[in-house]
Design a protein around this motif. Structure first.
Motif, PDB file in Angstrom:
ATOM      1  N   GLY A 185      38.807  39.427  35.585  1.00 60.87           N
ATOM      2  CA  GLY A 185      37.651  40.276  35.328  1.00 60.87           C
ATOM      3  C   GLY A 185      37.595  41.391  36.365  1.00 60.87           C
ATOM      4  N   GLN A 186      37.288  42.588  35.914  1.00 60.13           N
ATOM      5  CA  GLN A 186      37.070  43.720  36.816  1.00 60.13           C
ATOM      6  C   GLN A 186      35.593  44.045  36.756  1.00 60.13           C
ATOM      7  OE1 GLN A 186      38.928  47.437  35.637  1.00 60.13           O
ATOM      8  NE2 GLN A 186      37.219  48.545  36.569  1.00 60.13           N
ATOM      9  N   MET A 187      34.886  43.946  37.875  1.00 56.03           N
ATOM     10  CA  MET A 187      33.446  44.155  37.871  1.00 56.03           C
ATOM     11  C   MET A 187      33.059  45.297  38.804  1.00 56.03           C
ATOM     12  SD  MET A 187      30.498  43.556  36.741  1.00 56.03           S
ATOM     13  CE  MET A 187      31.083  42.319  35.607  1.00 56.03           C
ATOM     14  N   LYS A 192      27.717  32.785  38.378  1.00 49.94           N
ATOM     15  CA  LYS A 192      27.378  31.415  37.990  1.00 49.94           C
ATOM     16  C   LYS A 192      28.576  30.690  37.368  1.00 49.94           C
ATOM     17  CE  LYS A 192      22.513  32.559  37.210  1.00 49.94           C
ATOM     18  NZ  LYS A 192      21.405  32.645  36.212  1.00 49.94           N
ATOM     19  N   LEU A 193      29.600  31.452  36.995  1.00 46.26           N
ATOM     20  CA  LEU A 193      30.809  30.853  36.428  1.00 46.26           C
ATOM     21  C   LEU A 193      31.850  30.542  37.505  1.00 46.26           C
ATOM     22  CD1 LEU A 193      31.204  33.051  33.220  1.00 46.26           C
ATOM     23  CD2 LEU A 193      30.001  30.869  33.488  1.00 46.26           C
ATOM     24  N   SER A 194      31.450  30.696  38.760  1.00 46.01           N
ATOM     25  CA  SER A 194      32.283  30.338  39.929  1.00 46.01           C
ATOM     26  C   SER A 194      33.651  31.008  39.935  1.00 46.01           C
ATOM     27  CB  SER A 194      32.459  28.808  40.000  1.00 46.01           C
ATOM     28  OG  SER A 194      31.212  28.165  40.043  1.00 46.01           O
ATOM     29  N   PRO A 195      33.698  32.340  39.824  1.00 44.53           N
ATOM     30  CA  PRO A 195      35.003  33.007  39.883  1.00 44.53           C
ATOM     31  C   PRO A 195      35.549  33.041  41.303  1.00 44.53           C
ATOM     32  CG  PRO A 195      33.260  34.641  39.869  1.00 44.53           C
ATOM     33  CD  PRO A 195      32.581  33.298  39.697  1.00 44.53           C
ATOM     34  N   VAL A 196      36.848  33.200  41.406  1.00 43.07           N
ATOM     35  CA  VAL A 196      37.500  33.443  42.687  1.00 43.07           C
ATOM     36  C   VAL A 196      37.637  34.954  42.844  1.00 43.07           C
ATOM     37  CG1 VAL A 196      39.646  33.191  44.000  1.00 43.07           C
ATOM     38  CG2 VAL A 196      38.768  31.273  42.631  1.00 43.07           C
ATOM     39  N   ILE A 197      37.196  35.496  43.963  1.00 44.47           N
ATOM     40  CA  ILE A 197      37.350  36.933  44.220  1.00 44.47           C
ATOM     41  C   ILE A 197      38.757  37.157  44.761  1.00 44.47           C
ATOM     42  CG2 ILE A 197      36.526  38.941  45.481  1.00 44.47           C
ATOM     43  CD1 ILE A 197      33.777  37.647  45.596  1.00 44.47           C
ATOM     44  N   ASN A 241      34.953  48.258  42.854  1.00 45.55           N
ATOM     45  CA  ASN A 241      35.268  47.149  41.963  1.00 45.55           C
ATOM     46  C   ASN A 241      35.717  45.908  42.726  1.00 45.55           C
ATOM     47  OD1 ASN A 241      35.378  48.335  39.002  1.00 45.55           O
ATOM     48  ND2 ASN A 241      36.339  49.863  40.328  1.00 45.55           N
ATOM     49  N   ASP A 242      35.417  44.750  42.133  1.00 46.64           N
ATOM     50  CA  ASP A 242      35.996  43.497  42.580  1.00 46.64           C
ATOM     51  C   ASP A 242      36.897  42.977  41.463  1.00 46.64           C
ATOM     52  OD1 ASP A 242      34.626  43.536  44.966  1.00 46.64           O
ATOM     53  OD2 ASP A 242      33.057  42.155  44.296  1.00 46.64           O
ATOM     54  N   VAL A 243      37.998  42.346  41.827  1.00 46.34           N
ATOM     55  CA  VAL A 243      38.861  41.668  40.864  1.00 46.34           C
ATOM     56  C   VAL A 243      38.568  40.175  40.959  1.00 46.34           C
ATOM     57  CG1 VAL A 243      41.234  41.075  40.254  1.00 46.34           C
ATOM     58  CG2 VAL A 243      40.668  43.409  40.940  1.00 46.34           C
ATOM     59  N   LEU A 244      38.150  39.591  39.839  1.00 41.24           N
ATOM     60  CA  LEU A 244      37.752  38.193  39.789  1.00 41.24           C
ATOM     61  C   LEU A 244      38.724  37.395  38.923  1.00 41.24           C
ATOM     62  CD1 LEU A 244      33.969  38.825  39.022  1.00 41.24           C
ATOM     63  CD2 LEU A 244      35.059  38.691  41.271  1.00 41.24           C
ATOM     64  N   ILE A 245      38.880  36.109  39.246  1.00 40.33           N
ATOM     65  CA  ILE A 245      39.672  35.196  38.426  1.00 40.33           C
ATOM     66  C   ILE A 245      38.768  34.040  38.003  1.00 40.33           C
ATOM     67  CG2 ILE A 245      41.690  33.697  38.290  1.00 40.33           C
ATOM     68  CD1 ILE A 245      43.012  35.357  40.440  1.00 40.33           C
ATOM     69  N   PHE A 246      38.733  33.787  36.686  1.00 38.45           N
ATOM     70  CA  PHE A 246      37.890  32.741  36.130  1.00 38.45           C
ATOM     71  C   PHE A 246      38.763  31.595  35.599  1.00 38.45           C
ATOM     72  CE2 PHE A 246      35.666  36.721  35.790  1.00 38.45           C
ATOM     73  CZ  PHE A 246      34.367  36.408  36.150  1.00 38.45           C
ATOM     74  N   ASN A 247      38.231  30.399  35.677  1.00 40.15           N
ATOM     75  CA  ASN A 247      38.899  29.222  35.143  1.00 40.15           C
ATOM     76  C   ASN A 247      38.445  29.030  33.704  1.00 40.15           C
ATOM     77  OD1 ASN A 247      39.582  26.525  34.409  1.00 40.15           O
ATOM     78  ND2 ASN A 247      39.750  25.979  36.585  1.00 40.15           N
ATOM     79  N   CYS A 248      39.254  29.479  32.761  1.00 46.38           N
ATOM     80  CA  CYS A 248      38.884  29.409  31.331  1.00 46.38           C
ATOM     81  C   CYS A 248      38.663  27.974  30.871  1.00 46.38           C
ATOM     82  CB  CYS A 248      39.959  30.062  30.467  1.00 46.38           C
ATOM     83  SG  CYS A 248      40.157  31.825  30.716  1.00 46.38           S
ATOM     84  N   THR A 249      39.501  27.064  31.336  1.00 42.50           N
ATOM     85  CA  THR A 249      39.421  25.673  30.893  1.00 42.50           C
ATOM     86  C   THR A 249      38.074  25.064  31.248  1.00 42.50           C
ATOM     87  OG1 THR A 249      41.815  25.458  31.231  1.00 42.50           O
ATOM     88  CG2 THR A 249      40.551  23.430  30.992  1.00 42.50           C
ATOM     89  N   GLU A 250      37.612  25.286  32.479  1.00 44.90           N
ATOM     90  CA  GLU A 250      36.335  24.722  32.917  1.00 44.90           C
ATOM     91  C   GLU A 250      35.157  25.411  32.241  1.00 44.90           C
ATOM     92  OE1 GLU A 250      35.726  22.026  34.826  1.00 44.90           O
ATOM     93  OE2 GLU A 250      37.898  21.744  34.617  1.00 44.90           O
ATOM     94  N   ILE A 251      35.220  26.730  32.111  1.00 43.94           N
ATOM     95  CA  ILE A 251      34.117  27.479  31.498  1.00 43.94           C
ATOM     96  C   ILE A 251      33.975  27.117  30.036  1.00 43.94           C
ATOM     97  CG2 ILE A 251      33.288  29.793  30.916  1.00 43.94           C
ATOM     98  CD1 ILE A 251      34.684  30.768  33.490  1.00 43.94           C
TER      99      ILE A 251
END
Length: 200
Positions: free
Chosen positions: A158-160, A173-178, A185-195
Motif C-alpha cells: 500500500g502507498q499512503m 488497524k490492519l497492522s501493516p508493516v511500514i 508517502n509511506d510504503v506499507l505491507i499488509f498480511n492478506c491471509t490474516e486480514i
C-alpha cells in the motif's frame, strides 16, 4: 447498502466519488474526465481486483487493488503528453506535491521492487456526503484483500499519502508493516491471509 465486485462500467461513478472525496489530491484536482480515464485504464486489466458499495443504487464507496502493481501502474501512466503536462502543471501550483510526484515516479517503484510483493491496494475512497459510506469503504477494502488472499497473494503493498489522515488511521488497524517512509508517502505491507479472516 450492498457491496459487490467492481466492473469496468463503474469507472464514471468511481471517478465522481474520488473527485468529491479527494479534491486536494493531484488526480482529484485534474477533474472528472481525467479521473474517469484513469479508472477505465486501471479496471481494464485482468490483474484488477476491487469492490464497490452501493446505497440506493448509487456507488458511495470503492476500493481497487491489483495482483500486479507494475502492470497496473504502467496502464495508469499511458496518457498523452498534454495530460502529463497537466499533472506537472498542477504540482507547480502546489509545490509540496512535487515531492509526491517524484516519490511516485521514482522512489515508490524502487521500494516496491525491493519487497518482492506483487499485489497492491491502490485506490480507496468514500462519498463524503453520505454518513454510511465509511462503512462501505471498509467493507470494500476487506473484500478486496480477501479476494487477493483467495488468489494466492499472502501479502500486498500500500502507498499512503501522509496528509490523508482518516484512511491512514483505518489502515493502521490492519497492522501493516511500514517498509519505507518518505516526505509525502509511506510504503506499507499488509498480511492478506490474516486480514482475510476479518472479512468472513
Amino acid at each position: 447498502m450492498i457491496t459487490r465486485p467492481v466492473q469496468q462500467t463503474d469507472a464514471d461513478s468511481i471517478a465522481r466519488v474520488h473527485e468529491r472525496a479527494l479534491p486536494w489530491s493531484i488526480n482529484g484536482r485534474l477533474g472528472h474526465s481525467h479521473l474517469k480515464g484513469m479508472y477505465e485504464r486501471l479496471l481494464s486489466g485482468p490483474d484488477c481486483v476491487g469492490y464497490v458499495s452501493l446505497h440506493k443504487d448509487e456507488i458511495i464507496a470503492f476500493q481497487v487493488s491489483t495482483t500486479d502493481w507494475e502492470a497496473a501502474r504502467k496502464r495508469l501512466a499511458e496518457i498523452d503528453w498534454r495530460s502529463k503536462a497537466r499533472v506537472v502543471g498542477t504540482c507547480l501550483l502546489h509545490p509540496y506535491d512535487l515531492f509526491a510526484l517524484f516519490e511516485v515516479a521514482f522512489l515508490i517503484p524502487r521500494a516496491f521492487r525491493r519487497t518482492k510483493v506483487k499485489a497492491e491496494i491502490m485506490a480507496w475512497a468514500a462519498e463524503p456526503a453520505n454518513p454510511i459510506a465509511v462503512m462501505g469503504a471498509h467493507q470494500c477494502l476487506l473484500s478486496s484483500i480477501a479476494e487477493l488472499a483467495s488468489r494466492g497473494e499472502k501479502k500486498c503493498l500500500g502507498q499512503m499519502q501522509k496528509p490523508n489522515e482518516r484512511p491512514m488511521k483505518a489502515l493502521s488497524k490492519l497492522s501493516p508493516v511500514i517498509f519505507s517512509k518518505y516526505i509525502r508517502n509511506d510504503v506499507l505491507i499488509f498480511n492478506c491471509t490474516e486480514i482475510a479472516k476479518k472479512a468472513v
